[in-house]
Design an enzyme around this catalytic site. Structure first.
Site, PDB file in Angstrom:
ATOM      1  N   ASP A   1      48.067  38.665  32.340  1.00 10.58           N
ATOM      2  CA  ASP A   1      47.117  39.044  31.227  1.00 10.58           C
ATOM      3  C   ASP A   1      46.273  37.707  31.413  1.00 10.58           C
ATOM      4  O   ASP A   1      46.599  36.703  30.841  1.00 10.58           O
ATOM      5  CB  ASP A   1      47.089  39.381  29.948  1.00 10.58           C
ATOM      6  CG  ASP A   1      46.128  39.727  29.193  1.00 10.58           C
ATOM      7  OD1 ASP A   1      45.310  40.649  29.394  1.00 10.58           O
ATOM      8  OD2 ASP A   1      45.666  38.683  28.312  1.00 10.58           O
TER       9      ASP A   1
ATOM     10  N   ARG B   1      13.555  46.358  47.677  1.00 13.65           N
ATOM     11  CA  ARG B   1      12.945  47.277  46.612  1.00 13.65           C
ATOM     12  C   ARG B   1      11.949  46.877  46.057  1.00 13.65           C
ATOM     13  O   ARG B   1      11.847  45.524  45.489  1.00 13.65           O
ATOM     14  CB  ARG B   1      14.017  47.666  46.079  1.00 13.65           C
ATOM     15  CG  ARG B   1      13.831  48.438  44.805  1.00 13.65           C
ATOM     16  CD  ARG B   1      13.667  49.874  44.865  1.00 13.65           C
ATOM     17  NE  ARG B   1      13.505  50.646  43.671  1.00 13.65           N
ATOM     18  CZ  ARG B   1      13.471  52.040  43.570  1.00 13.65           C
ATOM     19  NH1 ARG B   1      13.968  52.552  44.791  1.00 13.65           N
ATOM     20  NH2 ARG B   1      13.632  52.454  42.476  1.00 13.65           N
TER      21      ARG B   1
ATOM     22  N   GLY C   1      53.850  48.673  42.615  1.00 13.89           N
ATOM     23  CA  GLY C   1      53.340  49.073  43.502  1.00 13.89           C
ATOM     24  C   GLY C   1      54.278  49.234  44.813  1.00 13.89           C
ATOM     25  O   GLY C   1      55.141  48.314  44.858  1.00 13.89           O
TER      26      GLY C   1
ATOM     27  N   THR D   1      44.280  41.895  34.767  1.00 14.54           N
ATOM     28  CA  THR D   1      45.722  41.926  34.085  1.00 14.54           C
ATOM     29  C   THR D   1      46.810  41.917  35.122  1.00 14.54           C
ATOM     30  O   THR D   1      48.021  41.378  34.873  1.00 14.54           O
ATOM     31  CB  THR D   1      45.968  43.163  33.417  1.00 14.54           C
ATOM     32  OG1 THR D   1      45.398  44.241  34.088  1.00 14.54           O
ATOM     33  CG2 THR D   1      45.065  43.057  31.957  1.00 14.54           C
TER      34      THR D   1
ATOM     35  N   THR E   1      57.672  43.866  35.893  1.00 10.97           N
ATOM     36  CA  THR E   1      57.266  44.442  34.790  1.00 10.97           C
ATOM     37  C   THR E   1      57.741  45.789  34.333  1.00 10.97           C
ATOM     38  O   THR E   1      58.302  46.588  35.294  1.00 10.97           O
ATOM     39  CB  THR E   1      55.650  44.846  35.161  1.00 10.97           C
ATOM     40  OG1 THR E   1      54.740  43.846  35.291  1.00 10.97           O
ATOM     41  CG2 THR E   1      55.007  45.680  33.960  1.00 10.97           C
TER      42      THR E   1
ATOM     43  N   SER F   1      53.792  40.374  30.231  1.00  7.88           N
ATOM     44  CA  SER F   1      53.900  38.807  30.191  1.00  7.88           C
ATOM     45  C   SER F   1      55.032  38.376  29.727  1.00  7.88           C
ATOM     46  O   SER F   1      55.638  37.246  30.196  1.00  7.88           O
ATOM     47  CB  SER F   1      52.632  38.422  29.320  1.00  7.88           C
ATOM     48  OG  SER F   1      51.323  39.077  29.838  1.00  7.88           O
TER      49      SER F   1
ATOM     50  N   GLY G   1      19.901  53.341  40.083  1.00  9.08           N
ATOM     51  CA  GLY G   1      20.433  54.621  40.411  1.00  9.08           C
ATOM     52  C   GLY G   1      21.159  54.578  41.701  1.00  9.08           C
ATOM     53  O   GLY G   1      22.310  55.301  41.882  1.00  9.08           O
TER      54      GLY G   1
ATOM     55  N   GLU H   1      49.121  39.833  37.651  1.00 12.72           N
ATOM     56  CA  GLU H   1      49.488  38.597  37.648  1.00 12.72           C
ATOM     57  C   GLU H   1      49.655  37.839  36.358  1.00 12.72           C
ATOM     58  O   GLU H   1      49.431  36.388  36.446  1.00 12.72           O
ATOM     59  CB  GLU H   1      49.066  37.499  38.941  1.00 12.72           C
ATOM     60  CG  GLU H   1      49.394  38.081  40.101  1.00 12.72           C
ATOM     61  CD  GLU H   1      50.884  37.999  40.760  1.00 12.72           C
ATOM     62  OE1 GLU H   1      51.698  36.942  40.074  1.00 12.72           O
ATOM     63  OE2 GLU H   1      51.382  39.004  41.154  1.00 12.72           O
TER      64      GLU H   1
END
Length: 652
Positions: free
Chosen positions: A436, A321, A189, A432, A150, A156, A411, A434
């Site tokens: 989009d 809960r 990366g 996104t 990239t 892409s 919460g 590998e």
């Protein structure tokens, strides 16, 4: 519901799930490697806290250390040949990656970059020279690398990358240059801190001629210092995955030897003659990229398992809960007894199971293609299409599911200790990674429209438009059987057009016929629109842009059909018993909630009356009530290590 006859009565005896047996079914043939990964996840469970407590740089180093230590157990090297220290099983490598997604996702992505992208490129694009030179140390994590495809200006559209590699015949070297700011390698990366080598994708120039994008092994660090001619910048903090050191790389006349070209599909002689067994440059390019499909299969599977973690936390919380007192009781009800809570979570549970079985199919296809069991041109094209589609739907599902589960925990779901903060932030980029998702669905649609024709590899979007419109459009439409499916749907329903609104809703053949009709009607429609635009002498680019929404819709419908077929097929082949009944309930819930979600389309095209649409909604509600007592057992069957659920406030 799916049974051996594909039908069932409207009522169900309440099944009792055999959780260990269901886990064995879900783990499948890769149960052993999944157990190893679960053990490793438990060993390194502290990384979930460390992600919040350590500083930016310290956390990156901790993630690297964990990845290297995991590599020593063999879990990360399963996809590499045994002669270099790997496991020789590509399917097992995907299963290991999927299971690793139960834990910290920075660790997952670091593993994906090192062993999937960097290692996979050397394995699949290189030859024996590269394998011997790099794979043994790469597999152990001793040699760290990155995958530099990239660029700032191109993601892409890989064919338009701006980095150039010119061959210098006098020195027998390639000279790599970042031509503009837009051509710098970005978001890479491992680049910012740890990579010593990069697999760099660049435009190859030989004797003044462009030969297209090729991959080169390029040192970017020497003895820990940036290599001469290489510039590295840190991308800095991101929305998530801050244990992964993403960076930018520039090349200023960087020289690498001729052998640095990963030359499985093309080579350059010492004298400077370009040679390739694949004459057509477009076909050669798509063949090269096709070998890297493993990344899409991995990301899709990882996303599905991230969704499982969110659902396990939310569903376990929902049976602990309590909120508000029921009219007929003195005690407050648990959340999952409320119909709205069931509606929010249980269709997502059903879709997660459906995607799990769809992922099984694409993983098996990948293993068969790359192991040579079924490795012809059509098998590869079908794998690429299914991998693209499953990745798109799986990653979108993860994003939606994690958000819904966070909200369903109120919460408490907003507290970092309960994992949703990290799950949301770290998985968001999967849509996104590998490719989009919208671009990937265009790839799926192109395959449908060209019917995996031999010209498939050579076409961009405009080429696809021209190809389809050069066919007699009736040929494309005839390949679909929408008109036959229409009659089939009616035949399945008692009384033709006057059927009982509740009848046939739990018939798997009805579900399949509906989603097949939708896909094939859409496919025929987009083919007509393409041809009409071209007949009107409109520019192909304008034609494609005008039908792009239709293209994405047909691809989405196609993949949902594949997902449903995978689920139906799995349940049909199970031995009779409570687990089959339980999965049949989920399969029905997935099918009907899918039809319900697109009810407007089905009504517009005459497949649903108002009454039938309402009946489907009633049935979805009823299926949610039937699945509700099974929900905790169904998430327990995923066998997520308790330490990975963390969330003391939610799961106890």
């Amino acid at each position: 519901m799916v049974t051996d006859s594909a039908t069932s009565p409207s009522g169900y005896a309440q099944p009792t799930i055999d959780v260990p047996a269901l886990t064995r079914l879900l783990d499948g043939e890769y149960a052993e490697i999944r157990r190893l990964v679960r053990t490793n996840l438990t060993t390194y469970a502290g990384v979930l806290e460390e992600a919040e407590q350590l500083g930016f740089d310290e956390f990156r180093e901790r993630v690297r250390d964990i990845v290297v230590e995991m590599a020593a157990t063999g879990q990360t090297g399963m996809g590499f040949p045994k002669e270099y220290g790997g496991g020789g099983d590509i399917g097992a490598s995907i299963a290991a990656f999927e299971t690793l997604a139960f834990g910290d996702l920075s660790v997952l992505v670091k593993v994906g970059v090192q062993f999937g992208l960097f290692g996979g490129a050397i394995l699949h694009l290189g030859t024996e020279h590269h394998h011997e030179a790099y794979l043994p140390d790469l597999i152990t994590g001793k040699l760290m690398g990155c995958f530099a495809m990239t660029e700032t200006g191109h993601g892409s559209n890989v064919q338009a990358l701006g980095t150039v590699a010119r061959y210098d015949a006098d020195s027998q070297e390639f000279v790599l240059t970042t031509t503009t700011d837009l051509a710098r390698k970005d978001y890479i990366g491992n680049a910012a801190r740890h990579a010593e080598l990069a697999v760099v994708f660049a435009q190859l120039e030989v004797a003044g001629e462009r030969e297209g994008v090729h991959a080169f092994v390029v040192p970017i660090r020497v003895d820990g210092e940036t290599a001469p001619g290489v510039g590295i910048e840190d991308d800095g903090r991101k929305m998530g995955l801050n244990g992964v050191d993403n960076g930018r790389i520039r090349f200023d006349g960087v020289r690498v030897p001729r052998q640095a070209l990963l030359n499985r599909f093309a080579d350059v002689t010492p004298e400077g003659v370009y040679r390739s067994p694949i004459a057509n440059p477009d076909r050669r390019f798509f063949t090269m990229l096709g070998t890297l499909v493993q990344g899409r299969v991995s990301v899709g599977g990882g996303a599905i398992n991230a969704a499982k973690v969110a659902l396990a936390i939310a569903l376990k919380y929902s049976v602990r809960r309590r909120q508000f007192q029921a009219a007929s009781d003195t005690e407050e009800q648990v959340l999952l007894d409320y119909g709205m809570h069931q509606r929010r979570l249980l269709p997502l549970l059903a879709r997660t199971y459906a995607l799990h079985f769809a992922q099984d199919v694409v993983r098996t296809q990948l293993h068969e293609v790359f192991s040579g069991i079924e490795d012809d041109e059509r098998a590869r094209r079908e794998l690429e299409s299914r991998a693209a589609g499953t990745k798109a739907l799986g990653t979108w599902h993860a994003t939606r599911t994690i958000q819904e589960c966070r909200e369903a925990c109120g919460g408490a779901g907003y507290l970092a200790v309960n994992r949703f903060a990290a799950l949301k932030a770290d998985s968001d980029v999967f849509a996104t990674f590998e490719g989009d998702n919208h671009v990937l669905l265009q790839l799926v649609a192109k395959g449908l429209l060209t019917h995996y024709a031999s010209e498939f590899e050579n076409m961009d979007q405009l080429g696809m438009v021209r190809y389809v419109t050069n066919l007699a459009v009736e040929t494309v439409i005839e390949k679909t059987s929408a008109h036959k499916l229409l009659e089939r749907v009616r035949d399945l329903l008692p009384g033709g057009d006057e059927w009982d609104q509740e009848a046939g809703l739990l018939d798997a053949e009805y579900h399949l016929a509906m989603v097949r009709f939708r896909e094939e009607h859409m496919l025929a429609g987009v083919a007509r629109r393409l041809k009409r635009g071209m007949d009107g002498k409109t520019h192909p680019g304008v034609v494609f842009s005008e039908v792009q929404d239709h293209v994405i819709a047909v691809a989405h419908a196609h993949v949902e059909r594949l997902v449903l077929e995978a689920f139906v097929d799995k349940v049909r082949h199970l031995p009779d018993g409570d687990n089959k009944v339980a999965l049949g309930l989920l399969c029905d819930l997935f099918a009907l909630s899918t039809i319900e979600a697109d009810r407007a389309w089905f009504m517009e095209h005459g497949r649903l009356t108002v009454q039938r649409s309402k009946a489907i909604s009633r049935e979805v509600n009823d299926l949610c009530r039937k699945v509700r007592p099974l929900a905790v057992d169904l998430v327990d069957a995923w066998d997520i290590p308790p330490a990975m659920l963390r969330s003391p406030d939610l799961v106890g």
